[in-house]
Motif scaffolding. Structure first.
Motif, PDB file in Angstrom:
ATOM      1  N   LEU A  83     -23.016  34.742 -30.405  1.00  0.00           N
ATOM      2  CA  LEU A  83     -21.798  35.261 -31.044  1.00  0.00           C
ATOM      3  C   LEU A  83     -20.997  34.108 -31.640  1.00  0.00           C
ATOM      4  N   ASP A  84     -20.729  34.189 -32.903  1.00  0.00           N
ATOM      5  CA  ASP A  84     -19.945  33.155 -33.584  1.00  0.00           C
ATOM      6  C   ASP A  84     -18.505  33.657 -33.669  1.00  0.00           C
ATOM      7  N   ALA A  85     -17.739  33.361 -32.610  1.00  0.00           N
ATOM      8  CA  ALA A  85     -16.368  33.863 -32.543  1.00  0.00           C
ATOM      9  C   ALA A  85     -15.443  32.797 -31.953  1.00  0.00           C
ATOM     10  N   PRO A  86     -15.079  31.792 -32.751  1.00  0.00           N
ATOM     11  CA  PRO A  86     -14.201  30.743 -32.226  1.00  0.00           C
ATOM     12  C   PRO A  86     -12.819  31.271 -31.857  1.00  0.00           C
ATOM     13  N   GLU A  87     -12.456  32.438 -32.378  1.00  0.00           N
ATOM     14  CA  GLU A  87     -11.156  33.022 -32.034  1.00  0.00           C
ATOM     15  C   GLU A  87     -11.253  34.031 -30.897  1.00  0.00           C
ATOM     16  N   GLY A  88     -12.448  34.136 -30.271  1.00  0.00           N
ATOM     17  CA  GLY A  88     -12.635  35.069 -29.163  1.00  0.00           C
ATOM     18  C   GLY A  88     -12.880  36.478 -29.668  1.00  0.00           C
ATOM     19  N   GLY A  89     -12.826  37.430 -28.761  1.00  0.00           N
ATOM     20  CA  GLY A  89     -13.043  38.824 -29.124  1.00  0.00           C
ATOM     21  C   GLY A  89     -13.174  39.681 -27.883  1.00  0.00           C
ATOM     22  N   GLU A  90     -13.541  40.920 -28.119  1.00  0.00           N
ATOM     23  CA  GLU A  90     -13.654  41.874 -27.012  1.00  0.00           C
ATOM     24  C   GLU A  90     -15.063  42.442 -26.987  1.00  0.00           C
ATOM     25  N   LEU A  91     -15.589  42.561 -25.786  1.00  0.00           N
ATOM     26  CA  LEU A  91     -16.969  43.009 -25.624  1.00  0.00           C
ATOM     27  C   LEU A  91     -16.983  44.325 -24.852  1.00  0.00           C
ATOM     28  N   ALA A  92     -17.612  45.366 -25.423  1.00  0.00           N
ATOM     29  CA  ALA A  92     -17.804  46.649 -24.732  1.00  0.00           C
ATOM     30  C   ALA A  92     -19.259  46.684 -24.280  1.00  0.00           C
ATOM     31  N   ALA A  93     -19.461  46.726 -22.966  1.00  0.00           N
ATOM     32  CA  ALA A  93     -20.813  46.641 -22.398  1.00  0.00           C
ATOM     33  C   ALA A  93     -21.495  47.999 -22.368  1.00  0.00           C
ATOM     34  N   GLY A  94     -22.817  47.966 -22.470  1.00  0.00           N
ATOM     35  CA  GLY A  94     -23.608  49.174 -22.259  1.00  0.00           C
ATOM     36  C   GLY A  94     -23.452  49.627 -20.813  1.00  0.00           C
ATOM     37  N   ARG A  95     -23.664  50.923 -20.550  1.00  0.00           N
ATOM     38  CA  ARG A  95     -23.389  51.485 -19.221  1.00  0.00           C
ATOM     39  C   ARG A  95     -24.128  50.767 -18.092  1.00  0.00           C
TER      40      ARG A  95
ATOM     41  N   ARG B  22     -28.024  49.837 -22.613  1.00  0.00           N
ATOM     42  CA  ARG B  22     -28.298  48.406 -22.513  1.00  0.00           C
ATOM     43  C   ARG B  22     -27.778  47.670 -23.738  1.00  0.00           C
ATOM     44  N   GLY B  23     -27.058  46.537 -23.488  1.00  0.00           N
ATOM     45  CA  GLY B  23     -26.546  45.717 -24.572  1.00  0.00           C
ATOM     46  C   GLY B  23     -25.029  45.770 -24.622  1.00  0.00           C
ATOM     47  N   PHE B  24     -24.477  45.465 -25.808  1.00  0.00           N
ATOM     48  CA  PHE B  24     -23.015  45.449 -25.943  1.00  0.00           C
ATOM     49  C   PHE B  24     -22.603  45.584 -27.408  1.00  0.00           C
ATOM     50  N   ILE B  25     -21.313  45.858 -27.590  1.00  0.00           N
ATOM     51  CA  ILE B  25     -20.683  45.801 -28.908  1.00  0.00           C
ATOM     52  C   ILE B  25     -19.597  44.736 -28.799  1.00  0.00           C
ATOM     53  N   PHE B  26     -19.597  43.810 -29.728  1.00  0.00           N
ATOM     54  CA  PHE B  26     -18.597  42.735 -29.743  1.00  0.00           C
ATOM     55  C   PHE B  26     -17.688  42.944 -30.959  1.00  0.00           C
ATOM     56  N   ARG B  27     -16.355  42.937 -30.688  1.00  0.00           N
ATOM     57  CA  ARG B  27     -15.386  43.182 -31.761  1.00  0.00           C
ATOM     58  C   ARG B  27     -14.390  42.039 -31.865  1.00  0.00           C
ATOM     59  N   THR B  28     -14.071  41.702 -33.108  1.00  0.00           N
ATOM     60  CA  THR B  28     -12.968  40.783 -33.396  1.00  0.00           C
ATOM     61  C   THR B  28     -12.154  41.464 -34.496  1.00  0.00           C
ATOM     62  N   PRO B  29     -10.983  40.929 -34.847  1.00  0.00           N
ATOM     63  CA  PRO B  29     -10.230  41.539 -35.952  1.00  0.00           C
ATOM     64  C   PRO B  29     -11.008  41.487 -37.284  1.00  0.00           C
ATOM     65  N   ARG B  30     -11.981  40.567 -37.407  1.00  0.00           N
ATOM     66  CA  ARG B  30     -12.704  40.399 -38.659  1.00  0.00           C
ATOM     67  C   ARG B  30     -14.041  41.144 -38.725  1.00  0.00           C
ATOM     68  N   PHE B  31     -14.697  41.360 -37.600  1.00  0.00           N
ATOM     69  CA  PHE B  31     -16.035  41.959 -37.649  1.00  0.00           C
ATOM     70  C   PHE B  31     -16.386  42.612 -36.324  1.00  0.00           C
ATOM     71  N   GLU B  32     -17.521  43.340 -36.363  1.00  0.00           N
ATOM     72  CA  GLU B  32     -18.050  43.994 -35.152  1.00  0.00           C
ATOM     73  C   GLU B  32     -19.560  43.787 -35.157  1.00  0.00           C
ATOM     74  N   ILE B  33     -20.099  43.454 -34.002  1.00  0.00           N
ATOM     75  CA  ILE B  33     -21.550  43.248 -33.867  1.00  0.00           C
ATOM     76  C   ILE B  33     -22.063  44.156 -32.762  1.00  0.00           C
ATOM     77  N   GLU B  34     -23.108  44.878 -33.069  1.00  0.00           N
ATOM     78  CA  GLU B  34     -23.752  45.701 -32.039  1.00  0.00           C
ATOM     79  C   GLU B  34     -25.047  45.021 -31.641  1.00  0.00           C
ATOM     80  N   ARG B  35     -25.191  44.815 -30.327  1.00  0.00           N
ATOM     81  CA  ARG B  35     -26.422  44.230 -29.798  1.00  0.00           C
ATOM     82  C   ARG B  35     -26.922  45.146 -28.690  1.00  0.00           C
ATOM     83  N   SER B  36     -27.634  46.216 -29.087  1.00  0.00           N
ATOM     84  CA  SER B  36     -28.196  47.111 -28.066  1.00  0.00           C
ATOM     85  C   SER B  36     -29.670  46.795 -27.896  1.00  0.00           C
ATOM     86  N   LEU B  37     -30.183  47.107 -26.721  1.00  0.00           N
ATOM     87  CA  LEU B  37     -31.607  46.894 -26.468  1.00  0.00           C
ATOM     88  C   LEU B  37     -32.447  47.720 -27.443  1.00  0.00           C
ATOM     89  N   SER B  38     -32.025  48.964 -27.699  1.00  0.00           N
ATOM     90  CA  SER B  38     -32.775  49.840 -28.621  1.00  0.00           C
ATOM     91  C   SER B  38     -32.839  49.234 -30.016  1.00  0.00           C
TER      92      SER B  38
END
Length: 199
Positions: free
Chosen positions: A115-127, A161-177
């Motif tokens: 994750l390229d997020a020098p300003e941090g962010g929020e991560l929503a984990a898979g169940r 499985r996996g996670f969604i990572f959010r910042t004010p600029r972008f969102e990345i989904e990294r799921s196993l599927s």
């Protein structure tokens, strides 16, 4: 004498008439033979044309049938190849899901570190990954400045499985599927070549 002359004349006329009738009959027969021969030739030509037309139709139908059979065989072979590849990736998914947390955690660590997020962010984990991702994020945050820290959200990602990572600029989904689908797209041509090599 007159009687003889009349009889002679009659015989001569009769003879000429018979010769003329014989000539006409001969010409009529020749004409009939010629007409029959011409009709035979025409009929033979018509029969040949019909035979050729039927042969051509049969050849075209045979080509269509062969083409359809080849197309059906190719589609069947492709479907069989796709089933084999799908089974391989289903087995990979199952194997990854059954990995011990320590080994599966290595994959999650790689994803989080990417994750390229020098300003941090929020991560929503898979169940199924919530606890493991909290540990990984805590380890990673220990070496990051406070402004670059990642927060684990109370919201769950809409997959196991996996996670969604959010910042004010972008969102990345990294799921196993999604990751397995990505691997499938990248690896399928090579796997197909290795598994179904025809030469």
């Amino acid at each position: 004498m007159m009687k003889q002359a009349i009889e002679k004349l009659r015989n001569s006329i009769r003879s000429e008439a018979e010769a003329e009738a014989s000539h006409i009959l001969r010409e009529a027969r020749e004409q009939l033979v010629s007409m029959l021969a011409e009709a035979g030739r025409e009929e033979e030509q018509r029969a040949r044309a019909l035979i050729e037309e039927e042969r051509s139709r049969c050849d075209q139908q045979m080509v269509r049938d062969i083409s359809q059979s080849q197309r059906a065989a190719r589609l069947e072979a492709l479907a069989a190849r796709n089933r084999v590849l799908e089974e391989i990736f289903l087995a990979v998914r199952k194997e990854i899901q059954e990995l011990p947390a320590e080994r599966y955690g290595k994959l999650l660590r790689v994803w989080v570190r990417e994750l390229d997020a020098p300003e941090g962010g929020e991560l929503a984990a898979g169940r199924k990954d919530s606890g493991l991702l909290r540990e990984i994020v805590a380890e990673l945050n220990a070496s990051r400045p406070p402004a670059a820290r990642i927060k684990v959200s109370g919201d769950a990602a809409p997959f196991e499985r996996g996670f969604i990572f959010r910042t004010p600029r972008f969102e990345i989904e990294r799921s196993l599927s999604a990751w397995i689908e990505e691997q499938k797209r990248e690896m399928a041509p090579e796997l197909e070549h290795d598994l179904f090599r025809t030469t």
